[in-house]
Scaffold this motif. Structure first.
Motif, PDB file in Angstrom:
ATOM      1  N   ASP A   1       0.814  -1.212   0.000  1.00 38.18           N
ATOM      2  CA  ASP A   1       0.000   0.000   0.000  1.00 38.18           C
ATOM      3  C   ASP A   1       0.852   1.269   0.000  1.00 38.18           C
ATOM      4  O   ASP A   1       0.357   2.368   0.168  1.00 38.18           O
ATOM      5  CB  ASP A   1      -0.960   0.012   1.208  1.00 38.18           C
ATOM      6  CG  ASP A   1      -0.211  -0.162   2.512  1.00 38.18           C
ATOM      7  OD1 ASP A   1       1.033  -0.124   2.478  1.00 38.18           O
ATOM      8  OD2 ASP A   1      -0.861  -0.334   3.554  1.00 38.18           O
ATOM      9  N   GLY A   2       2.162   1.102  -0.196  1.00 38.61           N
ATOM     10  CA  GLY A   2       3.026   2.276  -0.357  1.00 38.61           C
ATOM     11  C   GLY A   2       3.377   2.968   0.937  1.00 38.61           C
ATOM     12  O   GLY A   2       3.943   4.061   0.935  1.00 38.61           O
ATOM     13  N   ASN A   3       3.084   2.337   2.081  1.00 41.31           N
ATOM     14  CA  ASN A   3       3.321   3.009   3.353  1.00 41.31           C
ATOM     15  C   ASN A   3       4.771   3.040   3.786  1.00 41.31           C
ATOM     16  O   ASN A   3       5.083   3.574   4.841  1.00 41.31           O
ATOM     17  CB  ASN A   3       2.464   2.374   4.452  1.00 41.31           C
ATOM     18  CG  ASN A   3       1.220   3.191   4.668  1.00 41.31           C
ATOM     19  OD1 ASN A   3       1.150   4.332   4.218  1.00 41.31           O
ATOM     20  ND2 ASN A   3       0.255   2.615   5.346  1.00 41.31           N
ATOM     21  N   ARG A   4       5.645   2.436   3.008  1.00 39.78           N
ATOM     22  CA  ARG A   4       7.065   2.545   3.342  1.00 39.78           C
ATOM     23  C   ARG A   4       7.716   3.584   2.440  1.00 39.78           C
ATOM     24  O   ARG A   4       8.886   3.525   2.139  1.00 39.78           O
ATOM     25  CB  ARG A   4       7.755   1.213   3.158  1.00 39.78           C
ATOM     26  CG  ARG A   4       7.484   0.238   4.264  1.00 39.78           C
ATOM     27  CD  ARG A   4       8.627  -0.734   4.321  1.00 39.78           C
ATOM     28  NE  ARG A   4       8.316  -1.848   5.178  1.00 39.78           N
ATOM     29  CZ  ARG A   4       9.168  -2.842   5.391  1.00 39.78           C
ATOM     30  NH1 ARG A   4      10.340  -2.848   4.795  1.00 39.78           N
ATOM     31  NH2 ARG A   4       8.851  -3.820   6.194  1.00 39.78           N
ATOM     32  N   SER A   5       6.935   4.536   1.978  1.00 42.80           N
ATOM     33  CA  SER A   5       7.470   5.516   1.029  1.00 42.80           C
ATOM     34  C   SER A   5       8.053   6.711   1.755  1.00 42.80           C
ATOM     35  O   SER A   5       7.760   6.969   2.930  1.00 42.80           O
ATOM     36  CB  SER A   5       6.356   5.978   0.095  1.00 42.80           C
ATOM     37  OG  SER A   5       5.431   6.727   0.849  1.00 42.80           O
ATOM     38  N   VAL A   6       8.858   7.474   1.034  1.00 37.54           N
ATOM     39  CA  VAL A   6       9.461   8.683   1.598  1.00 37.54           C
ATOM     40  C   VAL A   6       8.373   9.662   2.036  1.00 37.54           C
ATOM     41  O   VAL A   6       8.456  10.276   3.103  1.00 37.54           O
ATOM     42  CB  VAL A   6      10.403   9.340   0.551  1.00 37.54           C
ATOM     43  CG1 VAL A   6      10.854  10.716   1.012  1.00 37.54           C
ATOM     44  CG2 VAL A   6      11.604   8.434   0.289  1.00 37.54           C
ATOM     45  N   VAL A   7       7.307   9.779   1.237  1.00 37.14           N
ATOM     46  CA  VAL A   7       6.240  10.748   1.559  1.00 37.14           C
ATOM     47  C   VAL A   7       5.618  10.422   2.915  1.00 37.14           C
ATOM     48  O   VAL A   7       5.453  11.305   3.773  1.00 37.14           O
ATOM     49  CB  VAL A   7       5.150  10.717   0.449  1.00 37.14           C
ATOM     50  CG1 VAL A   7       3.975  11.601   0.820  1.00 37.14           C
ATOM     51  CG2 VAL A   7       5.751  11.138  -0.879  1.00 37.14           C
ATOM     52  N   THR A   8       5.293   9.157   3.151  1.00 44.75           N
ATOM     53  CA  THR A   8       4.677   8.761   4.432  1.00 44.75           C
ATOM     54  C   THR A   8       5.634   9.035   5.584  1.00 44.75           C
ATOM     55  O   THR A   8       5.253   9.572   6.626  1.00 44.75           O
ATOM     56  CB  THR A   8       4.339   7.251   4.420  1.00 44.75           C
ATOM     57  OG1 THR A   8       3.634   6.971   3.233  1.00 44.75           O
ATOM     58  CG2 THR A   8       3.533   6.851   5.620  1.00 44.75           C
ATOM     59  N   VAL A   9       6.892   8.668   5.382  1.00 48.62           N
ATOM     60  CA  VAL A   9       7.896   8.848   6.430  1.00 48.62           C
ATOM     61  C   VAL A   9       8.078  10.342   6.750  1.00 48.62           C
ATOM     62  O   VAL A   9       8.150  10.734   7.919  1.00 48.62           O
ATOM     63  CB  VAL A   9       9.227   8.203   5.957  1.00 48.62           C
ATOM     64  CG1 VAL A   9      10.399   8.720   6.751  1.00 48.62           C
ATOM     65  CG2 VAL A   9       9.129   6.689   6.042  1.00 48.62           C
ATOM     66  N   GLU A  10       8.110  11.157   5.714  1.00 44.92           N
ATOM     67  CA  GLU A  10       8.316  12.602   5.943  1.00 44.92           C
ATOM     68  C   GLU A  10       7.181  13.203   6.766  1.00 44.92           C
ATOM     69  O   GLU A  10       7.410  14.069   7.612  1.00 44.92           O
ATOM     70  CB  GLU A  10       8.454  13.326   4.604  1.00 44.92           C
ATOM     71  CG  GLU A  10       9.860  13.164   4.039  1.00 44.92           C
ATOM     72  CD  GLU A  10      10.062  13.843   2.704  1.00 44.92           C
ATOM     73  OE1 GLU A  10      11.220  14.074   2.346  1.00 44.92           O
ATOM     74  OE2 GLU A  10       9.065  14.131   2.008  1.00 44.92           O
ATOM     75  N   LYS A  11       5.965  12.740   6.514  1.00 45.05           N
ATOM     76  CA  LYS A  11       4.813  13.262   7.289  1.00 45.05           C
ATOM     77  C   LYS A  11       4.980  12.928   8.765  1.00 45.05           C
ATOM     78  O   LYS A  11       4.719  13.752   9.637  1.00 45.05           O
ATOM     79  CB  LYS A  11       3.523  12.608   6.775  1.00 45.05           C
ATOM     80  CG  LYS A  11       2.925  13.336   5.594  1.00 45.05           C
ATOM     81  CD  LYS A  11       1.531  12.777   5.308  1.00 45.05           C
ATOM     82  CE  LYS A  11       1.179  13.067   3.850  1.00 45.05           C
ATOM     83  NZ  LYS A  11       0.388  12.043   3.221  1.00 45.05           N
ATOM     84  N   ILE A  12       5.416  11.707   9.035  1.00 43.06           N
ATOM     85  CA  ILE A  12       5.583  11.300  10.441  1.00 43.06           C
ATOM     86  C   ILE A  12       6.709  12.119  11.087  1.00 43.06           C
ATOM     87  O   ILE A  12       6.572  12.610  12.208  1.00 43.06           O
ATOM     88  CB  ILE A  12       5.869   9.782  10.531  1.00 43.06           C
ATOM     89  CG1 ILE A  12       4.640   9.022  10.035  1.00 43.06           C
ATOM     90  CG2 ILE A  12       6.236   9.363  11.948  1.00 43.06           C
ATOM     91  CD1 ILE A  12       4.842   7.532   9.864  1.00 43.06           C
ATOM     92  N   LEU A  13       7.809  12.281  10.362  1.00 47.08           N
ATOM     93  CA  LEU A  13       8.920  13.063  10.917  1.00 47.08           C
ATOM     94  C   LEU A  13       8.466  14.495  11.210  1.00 47.08           C
ATOM     95  O   LEU A  13       8.791  15.068  12.254  1.00 47.08           O
ATOM     96  CB  LEU A  13      10.101  13.077   9.938  1.00 47.08           C
ATOM     97  CG  LEU A  13      10.825  11.742   9.735  1.00 47.08           C
ATOM     98  CD1 LEU A  13      11.965  11.902   8.742  1.00 47.08           C
ATOM     99  CD2 LEU A  13      11.363  11.191  11.063  1.00 47.08           C
ATOM    100  N   ASP A  14       7.706  15.044  10.292  1.00 47.14           N
ATOM    101  CA  ASP A  14       7.227  16.409  10.450  1.00 47.14           C
ATOM    102  C   ASP A  14       6.416  16.550  11.743  1.00 47.14           C
ATOM    103  O   ASP A  14       6.579  17.500  12.504  1.00 47.14           O
ATOM    104  CB  ASP A  14       6.362  16.742   9.222  1.00 47.14           C
ATOM    105  CG  ASP A  14       6.242  18.228   9.045  1.00 47.14           C
ATOM    106  OD1 ASP A  14       7.268  18.910   9.233  1.00 47.14           O
ATOM    107  OD2 ASP A  14       5.119  18.701   8.770  1.00 47.14           O
TER     108      ASP A  14
END
Ligand code: SF4
Length: 353
Positions: free
Chosen positions: A316-329
């Motif tokens: 489902d693409g949840n290991r993507s940079v976009v998902t990770v960046e949101k969490i870091l933010d």
């Protein structure tokens, strides 16, 4: 009020002093919420002092899940009847391009100890390395298992910055059980050779494999003394066809405590938060424990056979940079730019610390 022993140990670490084995054991045995919060808070302070609010992102290309070995904890072990694959150079380039475009700072080229590569001199792997360097100019980590020194020389001269080779434990007796029929000293000597010729070194351990707390403390001190540039801990995840069973007395905080203690002891080293164990849900607690690298990021729907919990959040693409960046933010942190990562590793290589 008199400081507790825990406060004294944490103060000592914050001052940059070396911790004794007994102190490390005491930290690893913590089980009260307040105490754990003190430990994780100290780890975050040290990370922030050493690395600011930057977190590094690593992408992952799994070349081949064939392996000549029979490690008791591993899904790809030779005797396990699983679907095997070996990617060709075009497949590898395709994944590497997608990872670079997604914004990872490094590509980790990893594989089992595939007899095909070992008998053919790793020429396909070297070709992929040379093409990736030429076409993408991105830092590379290679995890080929135990290989001959002249091949390590060739990886280095092809521009590979990192060599990863995990011992999993520094207790020789436990090593024998985990890495069946493999040579402890050869594995150590191989990685130390890579370090000595100027490559950056990642060393790692696994918890929940029958180790004692003292073994983890010994490993932490060993990783410190070998000056490993990246130090990782992962919890063993039982899977079908794996003979090893998880330790009965498994402590749910053990991996997080080990990350935090690694941060207190190896303050300048990179420490991964692997997405392999709990998928994206496991990211925040690991970062909160002092990790500063996120590994196993993949382009959506590429598949990631060969690692623990390989199905977690992949399709489902949840290991993507976009998902990770949101969490870091949401945690007040930022993904590092490629320039920032390059500066870090260049500095580390020059210091050769
Ligand atoms: S851990 Fe590595 S060397 Fe051991 S069986 Fe798995 S892939 Fe092979």
């Amino acid at each position: 009020m008199m400081d507790s022993n825990l406060d004294k140990i944490i103060y000592k670490a914050l001052e940059g002093a070396e911790l004794e084995k007994e102190e490390i054991v005491e930290l690893l045995l913590l089980d009260k919420e307040d105490d754990l919060n003190k430990l994780f808070g100290a780890a975050r302070r040290i990370r922030s002092r050493e690395f600011g609010n930057k977190i590094f992102l690593y992408g992952f290309v799994y070349f081949s899940n064939y392996c000549r070995n029979g490690c008791s904890f591993c899904y790809s072990r030779k005797s396990n009847e699983i679907e095997r694959y070996r990617k060709n150079t075009e497949d590898i380039m395709d994944i590497a391009v997608k990872l670079k475009e997604a914004g990872v700072n490094l590509i980790d080229l990893t594989m089992g100890e595939d007899p095909y590569y070992h008998s053919s001199g790793f020429e396909d792997v070297l070709e992929a390395v040379v093409r990736t360097k030429k076409e993408m100019d991105i830092p590379l980590m290679i995890s080929p298992g135990v290989v001959e020194y002249d091949l390590i020389d060739r990886f280095k001269s092809s521009g590979v910055e990192w060599y990863a080779l995990y011992q999993e434990t520094h207790n020789r007796r436990l090593f024998k059980d985990l890495r069946k029929n493999q040579n402890y000293d050869k594995r150590m000597d191989t990685k130390l050779y890579a370090k000595n010729i100027g490559m950056l070194l990642e060393e790692g351990i696994m918890v929940g494999v029958g180790e004692k707390i003292e073994d983890i403390a010994d490993s932490i001190l060993e990783m410190k003394s070998m000056k490993a540039d990246q130090v990782r801990v992962m919890t063993f995840v039982p899977q079908e066809g794996i003979p090893l069973q998880a330790s009965a007395e498994n402590d749910e905080y053990l991996e997080l405590k080990t990350i935090a203690v690694l941060r207190l002891v190896c303050q300048k080293s990179l420490i991964p938060a692997s997405l392999d164990i709990e998928g994206i849900d496991g990211l925040k607690p690991r970062i909160d424990s002092g990790a500063n690298v996120i590994t196993s990021i993949i382009p959506p729907s590429e598949g990631l056979h060969g690692v623990a919990q390989s199905c977690k959040d992949i399709d489902d693409g949840n290991r993507s940079v976009v998902t990770v960046e949101k969490i870091l933010d949401s945690m007040g942190l930022k993904a590092a730019t490629n320039m920032e990562y390059k500066e870090h590793i260049d500095q580390r290589m020059v210091q050769h610390v």
